[in-house]
Motif scaffolding. Structure first.
Motif, PDB file in Angstrom:
ATOM      1  N   SER A  94     -12.341 -25.339  25.958  1.00 29.41           N
ATOM      2  CA  SER A  94     -11.331 -25.534  24.939  1.00 29.41           C
ATOM      3  C   SER A  94     -10.120 -24.657  25.153  1.00 29.41           C
ATOM      4  O   SER A  94      -9.153 -24.743  24.436  1.00 29.41           O
ATOM      5  CB  SER A  94     -11.922 -25.276  23.568  1.00 29.41           C
TER       6      SER A  94
ATOM      7  N   THR B  77     -25.166 -27.642  21.473  1.00 27.61           N
ATOM      8  CA  THR B  77     -24.417 -28.885  21.686  1.00 27.61           C
ATOM      9  C   THR B  77     -24.621 -29.338  23.114  1.00 27.61           C
ATOM     10  O   THR B  77     -24.976 -28.551  23.992  1.00 27.61           O
ATOM     11  CB  THR B  77     -22.912 -28.671  21.474  1.00 27.61           C
TER      12      THR B  77
ATOM     13  N   ARG C 290     -23.062 -30.562  26.588  1.00 26.38           N
ATOM     14  CA  ARG C 290     -21.838 -30.227  27.299  1.00 26.38           C
ATOM     15  C   ARG C 290     -20.834 -31.370  27.175  1.00 26.38           C
ATOM     16  O   ARG C 290     -19.635 -31.152  27.123  1.00 26.38           O
ATOM     17  CB  ARG C 290     -22.174 -29.965  28.769  1.00 26.38           C
TER      18      ARG C 290
ATOM     19  N   THR D  75     -15.089 -21.540  23.545  1.00 28.98           N
ATOM     20  CA  THR D  75     -15.800 -22.194  24.639  1.00 28.98           C
ATOM     21  C   THR D  75     -14.865 -22.274  25.827  1.00 28.98           C
ATOM     22  O   THR D  75     -13.656 -22.330  25.670  1.00 28.98           O
ATOM     23  CB  THR D  75     -16.223 -23.604  24.226  1.00 28.98           C
TER      24      THR D  75
ATOM     25  N   ARG E  43     -20.683 -27.567  33.672  1.00 27.57           N
ATOM     26  CA  ARG E  43     -19.702 -26.551  33.327  1.00 27.57           C
ATOM     27  C   ARG E  43     -18.540 -26.563  34.312  1.00 27.57           C
ATOM     28  O   ARG E  43     -17.371 -26.601  33.932  1.00 27.57           O
ATOM     29  CB  ARG E  43     -20.400 -25.199  33.396  1.00 27.57           C
TER      30      ARG E  43
ATOM     31  N   THR F 284     -22.669 -21.353  15.912  1.00 26.97           N
ATOM     32  CA  THR F 284     -22.448 -22.502  16.797  1.00 26.97           C
ATOM     33  C   THR F 284     -23.785 -23.111  17.124  1.00 26.97           C
ATOM     34  O   THR F 284     -24.611 -22.442  17.746  1.00 26.97           O
ATOM     35  CB  THR F 284     -21.790 -22.077  18.126  1.00 26.97           C
TER      36      THR F 284
ATOM     37  N   LYS G 173     -18.071 -31.317  24.915  1.00 24.19           N
ATOM     38  CA  LYS G 173     -16.996 -30.371  25.133  1.00 24.19           C
ATOM     39  C   LYS G 173     -15.996 -30.870  26.172  1.00 24.19           C
ATOM     40  O   LYS G 173     -15.229 -30.097  26.718  1.00 24.19           O
ATOM     41  CB  LYS G 173     -17.588 -29.035  25.568  1.00 24.19           C
TER      42      LYS G 173
END
Lengths: 553, 441
Positions: A333, A385, A387, A330, A421, A382, A390
């Motif tokens: 990460s 999820t 955001r 991702t 994002r 995956t 993350k």
């Protein structure tokens, strides 16, 4: 029907059914008592099952022991004295009767035992097994028109077809019995070839009632490739005629090959493992592309702050590499350390049509590609999820300080108002910067401290003169030892500018007690640095790393 | 039972071998009558004193070749084995083939009338034949059955095929070791492949070799006298290896014929071979033979001895011939491994794997101690996937062909194959070969 079954035998001997051999009381009593066996109200079912009257063992235990029942032989004693003859089993009368076998052409009358009530005019039940395969017959006209062959005379072809009919097309037997007077020697393949070719020609040239497909199917069942068959037989023969030495050699070669393959696999596995440990799991090494899957796996990375591994992929390009377990990378990460790589290579974008790219941009769609090797297994999957899940967290030892720094800036790293994002990427950048800042700060502090100490010592040395030379030498050796330890903790192959800096940093003479603590901090840092350096380092590092690892085993 | 396809029509099965004639009802698992094929005959007036002696069958047609005014035949279990003044022994079967048909009706009659106590004309008869039987022979057999015994139906089947059937196989490599012949028969789908058929008089060589070992002085013992117990009036127990002390029956010294004596001596040898003989499972090895231990055997004379390694020498003849023996004798019967490899080499490449995976070991001679293990080892050396079917039940091996015949004749779908008397009268001898395909060369 034709033969007696077990129950027939029982019936013929007037033996009861198997169950009737048990004492009649034992079987009769539970039946009689059955209606009264009702569970009393209020008693738990489990308890009732334990103590209730239904326990069969009790009945058997208290049943009066009885002698074995007398077999009821003879026709007269239909019911025994105690009246325990089995109800419903009527006597079956068997009789020795002659029969006519429909499969026979003559009038032979054989006899067998049958039940008296079977139809005496019925067909013999085994006559239906008298089946014969239909074989092809050709007329003289057909032979002259279609089947002429300079190798075969009509007489010999007739002989072959006669044999094929007699032995139902068992070519091994036909080949064994084939002995045409004055004929040349025919191998099994010759016979098969002739037989099947004649059949094929007949099928092709005769009017066909059914459809083409069934005709072709029938034709294919008569397909025979003589040359291929001969070659195959020769090959089988050569396999069978191998000497034990040849077999042993083949075996050993095969084992050798297997061993080489295994070694290759292990080598690759080791190197992958090593690379992964050095680059860190977050470096996305699992997605190191192999030469043929470059674009596909590059597309995996196109969302991450592209850890382009092109450098690595070049050095591994001559080796086929199995992909790792496909950790989906991702963007957030990606570690702070990997940011240093960004400048080194170009992020690889997945080829997209211009139109769809424009559409995506307009709709703010970011396409995350499913890894090409994402199989159906759970680990590779995956799920969807949020955001906000993350949001990056600080992974370094100076977590506390980074948090503190962020708090000063009034940014909560636990909860973002709008975890988009871009925001997440920015947050990550910020954290990275904070981390770097703190690192630098630490370094600066330490260098200053060292400087101070060195300065103080210099002052002392100037004051004390030469008398203090010996103790200073001792501490220098101690720090030397500390420095050595620092070097050792570095992972092999980490050659970086940072390392040089650290080397310099170690040079200053240090008090042995302090040196210890320095070593501990340094070791963590150096590991990180090694990670960072890995991406820059060339093939050699990887190779030596793998080599080291291998030597260890 | 319809499931098993069986339908019994009270058929009988006759299997005539070199040593014994087996007869019984189809559907049974062992023959009812097992009588020696050997028979005795006297050309003088036989003594009628013995109650249990089977007499008769002195019709001119059945008479043995010796021309005599009155001939007495002694058949059955109390026939040749009983000493009679001037009784000669002969047997109609040589190398598994019936050579002297004259005695066959007497033997069959004895088996049916005196042992099974049934009338042969009531039953369809299935007779076995070796794979190398001649057409003339099988037609002669059919003639005897139809013309003399008046059977309603007749069929002649191959022992190799029947042995495969007895083992429950349609395709098999049948290794049949009988009293006089060892044969290897490839059977595919119930048909004998005549090109792969091999046989040799190996058991005769083994017996001759055993007799040679016995009668010639061994390492620590003298040569052994093979006297039948009928000729010995008294004997005393002696230590193992000591000279026997016995007295002969003087009254029988003159009336004993050579043929009877030879027959009984070979019986002695056979007995000894079956009691002490063996074969090492890994090939001849003096050391291994010594470690296997000696075995005790006592002869009718009272002489007894512990037979050591020499007893393993007997079985070795089945597998190899010593160089000295081979040089002296040009046409020795082929040993088993040669028979098997010759047979397989004559078969198609594709069949070899099938056959090697379905080896059926049968025949009374295969009960020789250690033979099946040795054979398995020999075969495994040459063929990787060999699988040997050797029934542990001795009667299944001794009567393998009979058992196969018993199975075959009690099958419902077989009943159409009988050659009926009507067909015999209509078509004559040709029907036999047409109905039961012969592998005859």
């Amino acid at each position: 029907m034709a033969g007696p079954s077990a129950s027939d035998v029982r019936a013929a001997l007037s033996l009861g059914e198997p169950s009737s051999s048990t004492p009649p009381h034992a079987s009769a009593t539970p039946l009689a008592r059955k209606p009264s066996l009702r569970k009393p109200e209020g008693m738990p079912r489990e308890l009732y099952q334990l103590i209730g009257p239904s326990a069969p063992t009790l009945i058997e235990q208290f049943a009066k022991p009885q002698l074995k029942q007398k077999p009821n032989l003879g026709s007269g004693g239909g019911a025994g004295q105690d009246g325990n003859a089995v109800a419903g089993s009527s006597k079956v009368k068997w009789e020795w009767r002659t029969f006519k076998n429909g499969a026979r052409s003559d009038g032979l009358k054989l006899s067998h035992w049958v039940k008296a009530d079977t139809d005496p005019n019925a067909d013999y039940p085994f006559a239906k097994y008298n089946i014969s395969t239909n074989s092809y017959v050709y007329s003289q006209d057909e032979y002259t028109r279609l089947l002429e062959d300079k190798e075969w005379t009509k007489e010999e072809t007739d002989y072959l077809f006669e044999l094929a009919r007699e032995y139902d097309g068992r070519f091994y037997v036909i080949g064994d019995r084939y002995d045409f007077p004055n004929g040349s020697h025919r191998s099994l393949e010759d016979l098969k070839d002739r037989y099947y070719s004649v059949c094929r020609k007949l099928i092709r040239n005769r009017p066909w009632g059914g459809d083409e497909a069934s005709k072709n199917q029938l034709l294919s069942s008569f397909q025979f490739d003589k040359d291929r068959e001969v070659t195959r037989k020769q090959y089988v023969a050569s396999l069978m005629n191998r000497t034990p030495e040849q077999i042993a050699e083949e075996e050993s070669l095969y084992i050798e090959l297997k061993r080489l393959e295994q070694r290759e696999r292990r080598f690759k596995k080791d190197r992958d493992e090593l690379l992964r440990t050095m680059l860190g799991i977050e470096s996305g090494l699992a997605d190191i592309p192999d030469e043929d899957g470059l674009s596909a796996s590059a597309s995996n990375n196109n969302l991450s702050i592209s850890l382009s591994t092109s450098g690595l992929s070049i050095d591994t390009s001559n080796k086929k590499r199995k992909k790792g377990n496909g950790d989906v990378e991702t963007p957030i990460s990606a570690t702070p350390s990997s940011s240093s790589v960004i400048q080194l290579s170009q992020p690889q974008k997945k080829q997209q049509s211009a139109k769809s790219a424009a559409y995506d941009a307009a709709q703010c769609i970011v396409r995350t590609d499913v890894p090409s090797n994402a199989s159906s297994n759970k680990s590779a999957h995956t799920p969807v999820t949020l955001r906000s899940f993350k949001i990056p967290f600080i992974k370094s030892s100076n977590q506390q300080k980074v948090t503190q720094l962020l708090a000063e800036l009034k940014i909560s790293n636990q909860r973002l108002v709008m975890p988009t994002r871009d925001n997440l990427a920015k947050l990550e950048g910020l954290m990275e910067a904070a981390n770097a800042l703190i690192d630098t700060k630490k370094l600066v502090d330490k260098v200053e401290m060292d400087l101070n100490v060195a300065r103080a010592r210099l002052g002392m040395a100037v004051e004390g003169g030469e008398a203090d030379a010996a103790p200073a030498g001792g501490s220098a050796s101690a720090s030397g030892a500390g420095g050595q330890a620092g070097v050792e903790t570095q992972t092999p192959g980490a050659m970086d500018v940072d390392e040089d800096a650290e080397g310099e940093q170690e040079d200053p003479v240090d008090a042995s007690g302090r040196g210890q603590s320095v070593v501990s901090t340094r070791s963590t840092r150096s590991r990180k640095q090694a990670r960072r350096s890995m991406s820059i380092s060339s093939v050699d590092t990887a190779a030596t790393g793998a080599g080291n690892k291998k030597r260890k085993r | 039972m319809v499931n098993y396809g069986g339908d019994e029509v009270a058929a009988t099965v006759i299997d005539i071998g070199t040593a014994t004639l087996r007869a019984g009802y189809a559907g049974d698992d062992t023959p009812k009558a097992v009588i020696p094929t050997y028979y005795g005959y006297t050309t003088t007036e036989g003594s009628n004193g013995d109650g249990d002696v089977t007499m008769g069958e002195a019709e001119g047609e059945n008479a043995p070749p010796k021309s005599a005014s009155k001939v007495n035949m002694f058949v059955g279990n109390y026939g040749p084995s009983v000493w009679r003044h001037g009784m000669e022994i002969t047997h109609p079967v040589k190398n598994s083939m019936i050579e002297d048909f004259a005695a066959i009706p007497a033997l069959i009659t004895h088996a049916f009338r005196d042992v099974m106590r049934c009338e042969i004309s009531d039953h369809p008869v299935l007779v076995t034949e070796p794979a190398w039987n001649t057409t003339a022979n099988r037609e002669r057999m059919a003639e005897i059955m139809f013309e003399e015994f008046n059977v309603p139906a007749f069929y002649i089947a191959n022992t190799g095929v029947l042995n495969a059937f007895a083992a429950g196989k349609g395709s098999a490599l049948v290794i049949d070791i009988g009293r006089s012949t060892a044969s290897v028969t490839p059977v595919v789908d119930g048909f004998v492949l005549r090109k792969g058929l091999t046989h040799s008089g190996l058991p005769q060589l083994v017996e001759a070799n055993a007799q040679h070992i016995l009668t010639n002085p061994g390492a620590n013992r003298p040569g052994i006298q093979l006297l039948p117990h009928q000729l010995i009036s008294s004997k005393q127990a002696v230590e193992p290896g000591a000279a026997p002390r016995f007295t002969l029956r003087e009254d029988r010294a003159t009336g004993t014929t050579d043929t009877w004596r030879n027959w009984y001596e070979s019986r002695e040898v056979e007995d000894w071979v079956q009691s002490v003989g063996g074969v090492l499972d890994q090939g001849w090895n003096e050391q291994a033979a010594v470690t296997r231990g000696a075995r005790h055997y006592e002869f009718p004379t009272g002489y007894n001895y512990y037979f050591g390694p020499e007893r393993f020498n007997i079985g070795e003849q089945f597998f190899t011939h010593s160089a000295s023996l081979a040089s002296k004798n040009q046409n020795l019967p082929l040993p088993l491994p040669t028979l098997i490899s010759t047979s397989l080499a004559a078969c198609d490449q594709d069949l070899r794997q099938v056959l090697v995976g379905n080896v059926v070991l049968t025949g009374g001679g295969s009960l020789f101690s250690g033979l099946s293990d040795r054979l398995a080892n020999e075969l495994q050396r040459n063929f990787p996937h060999v699988k040997i079917h050797a029934p542990g039940n001795p009667s299944e091996r001794r009567f393998g062909a009979w058992l196969g015949g018993s199975i075959l004749a009690s099958l419902g779908s077989f009943q159409q194959l009988w050659v009926s008397k009507e067909e015999w009268q209509e078509h004559g001898k040709a029907i036999i070969s047409q109905r039961s395909p012969s592998p005859a060369l």
